[in-house]
Design a protein around this motif. Structure first.
Motif, PDB file in Angstrom:
ATOM      1  N   GLU A   1      -4.132  41.145 -80.340  1.00  0.00           N
ATOM      2  CA  GLU A   1      -2.822  41.326 -79.887  1.00  0.00           C
ATOM      3  C   GLU A   1      -2.931  42.631 -78.567  1.00  0.00           C
ATOM      4  O   GLU A   1      -3.891  43.125 -79.014  1.00  0.00           O
ATOM      5  CB  GLU A   1      -1.776  42.177 -80.945  1.00  0.00           C
ATOM      6  CG  GLU A   1      -1.567  41.105 -82.020  1.00  0.00           C
ATOM      7  CD  GLU A   1      -0.635  39.880 -81.705  1.00  0.00           C
ATOM      8  OE1 GLU A   1       0.346  40.159 -80.936  1.00  0.00           O
ATOM      9  OE2 GLU A   1      -0.595  39.092 -82.517  1.00  0.00           O
ATOM     10  N   THR A   2      -1.933  42.422 -77.895  1.00  0.00           N
ATOM     11  CA  THR A   2      -1.847  43.679 -76.850  1.00  0.00           C
ATOM     12  C   THR A   2      -0.313  44.038 -76.496  1.00  0.00           C
ATOM     13  O   THR A   2       0.666  43.117 -76.429  1.00  0.00           O
ATOM     14  CB  THR A   2      -2.348  43.177 -75.412  1.00  0.00           C
ATOM     15  OG1 THR A   2      -3.821  42.563 -75.696  1.00  0.00           O
ATOM     16  CG2 THR A   2      -2.295  44.158 -74.341  1.00  0.00           C
ATOM     17  N   ASP A   3      -0.151  45.519 -76.824  1.00  0.00           N
ATOM     18  CA  ASP A   3       1.214  45.909 -76.775  1.00  0.00           C
ATOM     19  C   ASP A   3       1.220  47.199 -75.960  1.00  0.00           C
ATOM     20  O   ASP A   3       0.288  47.985 -75.845  1.00  0.00           O
ATOM     21  CB  ASP A   3       1.610  46.286 -78.051  1.00  0.00           C
ATOM     22  CG  ASP A   3       2.054  45.023 -78.934  1.00  0.00           C
ATOM     23  OD1 ASP A   3       2.696  44.203 -78.306  1.00  0.00           O
ATOM     24  OD2 ASP A   3       1.651  44.915 -80.027  1.00  0.00           O
ATOM     25  N   SER A   4       2.359  47.468 -75.363  1.00  0.00           N
ATOM     26  CA  SER A   4       2.452  48.766 -74.794  1.00  0.00           C
ATOM     27  C   SER A   4       3.186  49.599 -75.758  1.00  0.00           C
ATOM     28  O   SER A   4       3.863  49.206 -76.632  1.00  0.00           O
ATOM     29  CB  SER A   4       3.606  48.498 -73.688  1.00  0.00           C
ATOM     30  OG  SER A   4       3.281  47.727 -72.758  1.00  0.00           O
ATOM     31  N   GLU A   5       2.534  50.863 -75.851  1.00  0.00           N
ATOM     32  CA  GLU A   5       2.844  51.786 -76.747  1.00  0.00           C
ATOM     33  C   GLU A   5       2.931  53.305 -75.977  1.00  0.00           C
ATOM     34  O   GLU A   5       2.720  53.515 -74.845  1.00  0.00           O
ATOM     35  CB  GLU A   5       1.766  51.887 -77.895  1.00  0.00           C
ATOM     36  CG  GLU A   5       1.740  50.749 -78.560  1.00  0.00           C
ATOM     37  CD  GLU A   5       0.723  50.937 -79.811  1.00  0.00           C
ATOM     38  OE1 GLU A   5       1.046  50.652 -80.955  1.00  0.00           O
ATOM     39  OE2 GLU A   5      -0.686  51.122 -79.482  1.00  0.00           O
ATOM     40  N   GLU A   6       3.339  54.103 -76.767  1.00  0.00           N
ATOM     41  CA  GLU A   6       3.257  55.726 -76.371  1.00  0.00           C
ATOM     42  C   GLU A   6       2.020  56.279 -77.252  1.00  0.00           C
ATOM     43  O   GLU A   6       2.381  55.782 -78.544  1.00  0.00           O
ATOM     44  CB  GLU A   6       4.472  56.329 -76.318  1.00  0.00           C
ATOM     45  CG  GLU A   6       5.421  55.660 -75.359  1.00  0.00           C
ATOM     46  CD  GLU A   6       6.390  56.505 -74.841  1.00  0.00           C
ATOM     47  OE1 GLU A   6       6.839  57.849 -75.026  1.00  0.00           O
ATOM     48  OE2 GLU A   6       7.192  56.241 -73.689  1.00  0.00           O
ATOM     49  N   MET A   7       1.529  57.508 -77.088  1.00  0.00           N
ATOM     50  CA  MET A   7       0.894  58.114 -77.708  1.00  0.00           C
ATOM     51  C   MET A   7       1.320  59.452 -78.096  1.00  0.00           C
ATOM     52  O   MET A   7       1.834  60.238 -76.989  1.00  0.00           O
ATOM     53  CB  MET A   7      -0.792  58.312 -77.142  1.00  0.00           C
ATOM     54  CG  MET A   7      -1.825  59.270 -77.655  1.00  0.00           C
ATOM     55  SD  MET A   7      -2.366  58.421 -79.259  1.00  0.00           S
ATOM     56  CE  MET A   7      -3.358  56.865 -78.406  1.00  0.00           C
ATOM     57  N   LEU A   8       1.312  59.848 -79.443  1.00  0.00           N
ATOM     58  CA  LEU A   8       1.716  61.213 -79.599  1.00  0.00           C
ATOM     59  C   LEU A   8       0.103  61.915 -79.752  1.00  0.00           C
ATOM     60  O   LEU A   8      -0.390  61.430 -80.539  1.00  0.00           O
ATOM     61  CB  LEU A   8       2.572  61.270 -80.956  1.00  0.00           C
ATOM     62  CG  LEU A   8       3.688  60.479 -81.081  1.00  0.00           C
ATOM     63  CD1 LEU A   8       4.457  60.659 -82.240  1.00  0.00           C
ATOM     64  CD2 LEU A   8       4.745  60.844 -79.847  1.00  0.00           C
ATOM     65  N   ILE A   9       0.258  63.075 -79.408  1.00  0.00           N
ATOM     66  CA  ILE A   9      -0.812  64.020 -79.633  1.00  0.00           C
ATOM     67  C   ILE A   9      -0.520  65.217 -80.076  1.00  0.00           C
ATOM     68  O   ILE A   9       0.376  65.988 -79.605  1.00  0.00           O
ATOM     69  CB  ILE A   9      -1.390  64.545 -78.110  1.00  0.00           C
ATOM     70  CG1 ILE A   9      -2.130  63.050 -77.590  1.00  0.00           C
ATOM     71  CG2 ILE A   9      -2.905  65.446 -78.298  1.00  0.00           C
ATOM     72  CD1 ILE A   9      -2.586  63.637 -75.990  1.00  0.00           C
ATOM     73  N   ILE A  10      -0.718  65.530 -81.440  1.00  0.00           N
ATOM     74  CA  ILE A  10      -0.213  66.378 -82.306  1.00  0.00           C
ATOM     75  C   ILE A  10      -1.173  67.385 -82.745  1.00  0.00           C
ATOM     76  O   ILE A  10      -2.444  67.344 -83.094  1.00  0.00           O
ATOM     77  CB  ILE A  10       0.262  65.600 -83.524  1.00  0.00           C
ATOM     78  CG1 ILE A  10       1.138  64.507 -83.435  1.00  0.00           C
ATOM     79  CG2 ILE A  10       0.804  66.592 -84.709  1.00  0.00           C
ATOM     80  CD1 ILE A  10       1.354  63.527 -84.675  1.00  0.00           C
TER      81      ILE A  10
END
Length: 167
Positions: free
Chosen positions: A111-120
């Motif tokens: 699968e390939t998806d657009s996402e966002e990354m949270l850096i916590i």
């Protein structure tokens, strides 16, 4: 390969030991790469030891800290999760990075998806509680929660991180 009783680890990148911060047990390395790795990693090891020494000197005002990576499906989900993490004092700061594209195996398909990354950024001691919070509030069936140690940095920021999170 054993060289005069010494086992030399294989390293896929000349900075592998740098990134991990400490040696790992790995398969043997070809002798031809030994000179390159010795030159590349000796400076790296010196830098790591310097960072650790500084961090240890200031350890009374800081705590072991981590950066945790969590992907989310969109901006709204990211904001909602980030806010709930901060409100629970499970982290001092959450950065939301747009424009991540992830490719992965899921249910026997690529699968390939657009996402966002949270850096916590948080205390190491809060990783278990943070992971439980993310799992309970995340829309994915299997969500990414990966913690990496913070080896050093701006001591004022690390003090602030300690003060901004629960114990």
């Amino acid at each position: 390969m054993a060289l005069r009783g010494l086992t030399i680890p294989i390293i896929s990148s000349p900075h592998y030991l740098c990134a991990l911060g400490k040696p790992r047990s790995l398969p043997p390395l070809r002798l031809s790469a030994l000179r390159f790795l010795t030159r590349s990693n000796s400076t790296c090891w010196s830098n790591i030891q310097g960072i650790r020494s500084q961090a240890m000197a200031d350890s009374s005002s800081t705590v072991p800290s981590v950066a945790v990576f969590v992907t989310v499906p969109n901006k709204e989900q990211g904001r909602k999760l980030a806010r709930s993490i901060i409100e629970a004092k499970l982290a001092g700061c959450v950065n939301q990075v747009p424009g991540i594209e992830s490719t992965y195996w899921w249910q026997d398909k690529i699968e390939t998806d657009s996402e966002e990354m949270l850096i916590i950024k948080t205390r190491q001691s809060l990783v278990e509680s943070l992971t439980a919070h993310v799992k309970a509030n995340h829309p994915y069936e299997v969500c990414e929660v990966i913690a990496l140690p913070i080896m050093g940095g701006n001591n004022d920021y690390l003090k602030w991180l300690k003060e901004s999170t629960r114990e």
